[in-house]
Each structure stands twice: as C-alpha cells, then as structure tokens.
Design an enzyme around this catalytic site. Sequence first.
Site, PDB file in Angstrom:
ATOM      1  N   CYS A 193       0.824  -1.208   0.000  1.00  0.00           N
ATOM      2  CA  CYS A 193       0.000   0.000   0.000  1.00  0.00           C
ATOM      3  C   CYS A 193       0.857   1.257   0.000  1.00  0.00           C
ATOM      4  CB  CYS A 193      -0.917   0.021   1.215  1.00  0.00           C
ATOM      5  SG  CYS A 193      -2.061  -1.371   1.308  1.00  0.00           S
ATOM      6  N   LYS A 194       1.940   1.215   0.760  1.00  0.00           N
ATOM      7  CA  LYS A 194       2.835   2.372   0.852  1.00  0.00           C
ATOM      8  C   LYS A 194       3.466   2.686  -0.500  1.00  0.00           C
ATOM      9  CE  LYS A 194       3.797   1.489   5.674  1.00  0.00           C
ATOM     10  NZ  LYS A 194       4.764   1.027   6.659  1.00  0.00           N
TER      11      LYS A 194
END
Length: 118
Positions: free
Chosen positions: A74-75
């Site tokens: 996600c990052k």
Amino acid sequence: MRHRLFTRIAFIAAFVAVPCLPCPSAAQTMTPATQRAAAPDFTLNDGNGKPITLSEYKGKVVLLDFWATWCTGCKVEIPWYMEFEKKYKRRGLASICVAMEEEGWEKVRPYLHEKPSD
C-alpha cells in the site's frame, strides 16, 4: 555492462512499440454497458469528518483502494494512485482510498500527518 543496458532498453522499446490488442475472450465475456449494475452506494467520513458518498462520483472512473498503515504494498501504491488522479482528474478519474485500520482515524491520522499528500 553496456550489453545489459542495451538489452533492457531494447526490451522496453519493443514493449512500448508493440501495440496492445484487446483480448478476444475479454470482449466476449464483458457485460454490455446497458446491462451493468451500479456499484452499491456507501458513505464514509474523510479525515476532516466530511462525508464522502460513492454516488457523488457517478459518471467518473473511480479507483477504489482498501489500504492499511502496516501494508508495505500500500505504501508503494498510494503515491501512484495520487499521481494517476492528478494526471487524469480532468478526464474523469477519481480515487477513494479506504483505510482498513481497526483503530480507525486514531491510527490513520498520525500516519497521514507523517506522509502528507500534495
């Protein structure tokens, strides 16, 4: 070393130069637009407490992402989504990122404060 670099450049050039053709099987299985159902509507609050309702985005292409502060992938993805939205917003793209933290905004706000968006 130069040979590897040349090979990579040639591969990228070949990939870009070859046109992408639609997959015949995808066209056969795709539901016609007139027979598609609308996505279920939902309302969530943003970081400022302002409600965001999916139906307000009708007529746009919506990138809906579920993420978490602990998710390494996600990052990496979220900055891409922000870039896509900035680039294609005028053409109707909107992104909604939904944090899936059990602690809710208590966990998300500090994370977003560390990593502010543009």
